[in-house]
Scaffold this motif. Structure first.
Motif, PDB file in Angstrom:
ATOM      1  N   ASN A 137       0.108 -21.571  16.439  1.00  0.00           N
ATOM      2  CA  ASN A 137      -0.037 -20.129  16.208  1.00  0.00           C
ATOM      3  C   ASN A 137       1.269 -19.521  15.700  1.00  0.00           C
ATOM      4  O   ASN A 137       1.259 -18.691  14.784  1.00  0.00           O
ATOM      5  CB  ASN A 137      -0.496 -19.411  17.474  1.00  0.00           C
ATOM      6  CG  ASN A 137      -1.919 -19.729  17.849  1.00  0.00           C
ATOM      7  OD1 ASN A 137      -2.723 -20.171  17.030  1.00  0.00           O
ATOM      8  ND2 ASN A 137      -2.250 -19.513  19.103  1.00  0.00           N
ATOM      9  N   LEU A 138       2.384 -19.934  16.291  1.00  0.00           N
ATOM     10  CA  LEU A 138       3.688 -19.443  15.839  1.00  0.00           C
ATOM     11  C   LEU A 138       3.978 -19.881  14.403  1.00  0.00           C
ATOM     12  O   LEU A 138       4.510 -19.102  13.600  1.00  0.00           O
ATOM     13  CB  LEU A 138       4.798 -19.950  16.760  1.00  0.00           C
ATOM     14  CG  LEU A 138       4.907 -19.306  18.135  1.00  0.00           C
ATOM     15  CD1 LEU A 138       5.968 -20.023  18.966  1.00  0.00           C
ATOM     16  CD2 LEU A 138       5.250 -17.841  18.000  1.00  0.00           C
ATOM     17  N   ILE A 139       3.625 -21.106  14.073  1.00  0.00           N
ATOM     18  CA  ILE A 139       3.823 -21.614  12.719  1.00  0.00           C
ATOM     19  C   ILE A 139       3.013 -20.780  11.728  1.00  0.00           C
ATOM     20  O   ILE A 139       3.527 -20.377  10.677  1.00  0.00           O
ATOM     21  CB  ILE A 139       3.450 -23.112  12.632  1.00  0.00           C
ATOM     22  CG1 ILE A 139       4.498 -23.950  13.370  1.00  0.00           C
ATOM     23  CG2 ILE A 139       3.309 -23.567  11.175  1.00  0.00           C
ATOM     24  CD1 ILE A 139       4.095 -25.400  13.592  1.00  0.00           C
ATOM     25  N   GLU A 140       1.778 -20.505  12.047  1.00  0.00           N
ATOM     26  CA  GLU A 140       0.923 -19.715  11.161  1.00  0.00           C
ATOM     27  C   GLU A 140       1.474 -18.303  10.974  1.00  0.00           C
ATOM     28  O   GLU A 140       1.523 -17.781   9.851  1.00  0.00           O
ATOM     29  CB  GLU A 140      -0.509 -19.667  11.704  1.00  0.00           C
ATOM     30  CG  GLU A 140      -1.487 -19.037  10.754  1.00  0.00           C
ATOM     31  CD  GLU A 140      -1.639 -19.800   9.446  1.00  0.00           C
ATOM     32  OE1 GLU A 140      -1.848 -19.141   8.409  1.00  0.00           O
ATOM     33  OE2 GLU A 140      -1.544 -21.039   9.451  1.00  0.00           O
ATOM     34  N   LYS A 141       1.931 -17.681  12.050  1.00  0.00           N
ATOM     35  CA  LYS A 141       2.509 -16.335  11.950  1.00  0.00           C
ATOM     36  C   LYS A 141       3.775 -16.348  11.108  1.00  0.00           C
ATOM     37  O   LYS A 141       4.000 -15.445  10.293  1.00  0.00           O
ATOM     38  CB  LYS A 141       2.816 -15.784  13.340  1.00  0.00           C
ATOM     39  CG  LYS A 141       1.590 -15.372  14.111  1.00  0.00           C
ATOM     40  CD  LYS A 141       1.957 -14.856  15.488  1.00  0.00           C
ATOM     41  CE  LYS A 141       0.718 -14.581  16.306  1.00  0.00           C
ATOM     42  NZ  LYS A 141       1.031 -14.136  17.663  1.00  0.00           N
ATOM     43  N   LYS A 142       4.605 -17.366  11.287  1.00  0.00           N
ATOM     44  CA  LYS A 142       5.854 -17.464  10.527  1.00  0.00           C
ATOM     45  C   LYS A 142       5.564 -17.702   9.055  1.00  0.00           C
ATOM     46  O   LYS A 142       6.238 -17.160   8.179  1.00  0.00           O
ATOM     47  CB  LYS A 142       6.746 -18.568  11.104  1.00  0.00           C
ATOM     48  CG  LYS A 142       8.129 -18.622  10.524  1.00  0.00           C
ATOM     49  CD  LYS A 142       8.895 -17.320  10.675  1.00  0.00           C
ATOM     50  CE  LYS A 142       9.315 -17.034  12.084  1.00  0.00           C
ATOM     51  NZ  LYS A 142      10.209 -15.848  12.179  1.00  0.00           N
ATOM     52  N   ARG A 143       4.546 -18.489   8.740  1.00  0.00           N
ATOM     53  CA  ARG A 143       4.153 -18.699   7.342  1.00  0.00           C
ATOM     54  C   ARG A 143       3.715 -17.386   6.708  1.00  0.00           C
ATOM     55  O   ARG A 143       4.106 -17.071   5.579  1.00  0.00           O
ATOM     56  CB  ARG A 143       3.007 -19.711   7.249  1.00  0.00           C
ATOM     57  CG  ARG A 143       3.421 -21.132   7.347  1.00  0.00           C
ATOM     58  CD  ARG A 143       2.232 -22.048   7.148  1.00  0.00           C
ATOM     59  NE  ARG A 143       2.639 -23.431   7.274  1.00  0.00           N
ATOM     60  CZ  ARG A 143       1.859 -24.399   7.690  1.00  0.00           C
ATOM     61  NH1 ARG A 143       0.615 -24.164   8.025  1.00  0.00           N
ATOM     62  NH2 ARG A 143       2.318 -25.634   7.764  1.00  0.00           N
ATOM     63  N   ASP A 144       2.891 -16.644   7.428  1.00  0.00           N
ATOM     64  CA  ASP A 144       2.439 -15.342   6.918  1.00  0.00           C
ATOM     65  C   ASP A 144       3.621 -14.405   6.692  1.00  0.00           C
ATOM     66  O   ASP A 144       3.686 -13.704   5.679  1.00  0.00           O
ATOM     67  CB  ASP A 144       1.443 -14.696   7.885  1.00  0.00           C
ATOM     68  CG  ASP A 144       0.121 -15.441   7.958  1.00  0.00           C
ATOM     69  OD1 ASP A 144      -0.177 -16.241   7.043  1.00  0.00           O
ATOM     70  OD2 ASP A 144      -0.615 -15.221   8.944  1.00  0.00           O
TER      71      ASP A 144
END
Length: 66
Positions: free
Chosen positions: A8-15
Motif C-alpha cells: 500500500n505504501l509503495i502504491e501511494k508513493k508511486r502515485d
C-alpha cells in the motif's frame, strides 16, 4: 509492517511520484527525493520477498537467489 501495508505504501508513493513529475518534471529535486523514497520501499519489499520465498525478481527475468 505487513506485506500488504508495504504494498500500500509503495502504491501511494508511486502515485505521489507521478503527480510530482507531472507538475515539476523528472529531474526536479522533489521528483528525485520521491523516487529515492520509492526505491527504499521497493528494496524493503524485495528483502521481505527473498526471506519469505527464497527468490526475487529482476526486471522481466525470474532469478533464484538459491
Amino acid at each position: 509492517m505487513s506485506n500488504q501495508q508495504l504494498l500500500n505504501l509503495i502504491e501511494k508513493k508511486r502515485d505521489e511520484l507521478v503527480e510530482i513529475v507531472v507538475k515539476h518534471g523528472f529531474s526536479s529535486p522533489l521528483a528525485i527525493t520521491c523516487s529515492q523514497e520509492l526505491d527504499l520501499l521497493l528494496n524493503q519489499y524485495n528483502k521481505y520477498s527473498i526471506k519469505k520465498t527464497g527468490t526475487f525478481f529482476r526486471t522481466k527475468n525470474h532469478i533464484s537467489s538459491k
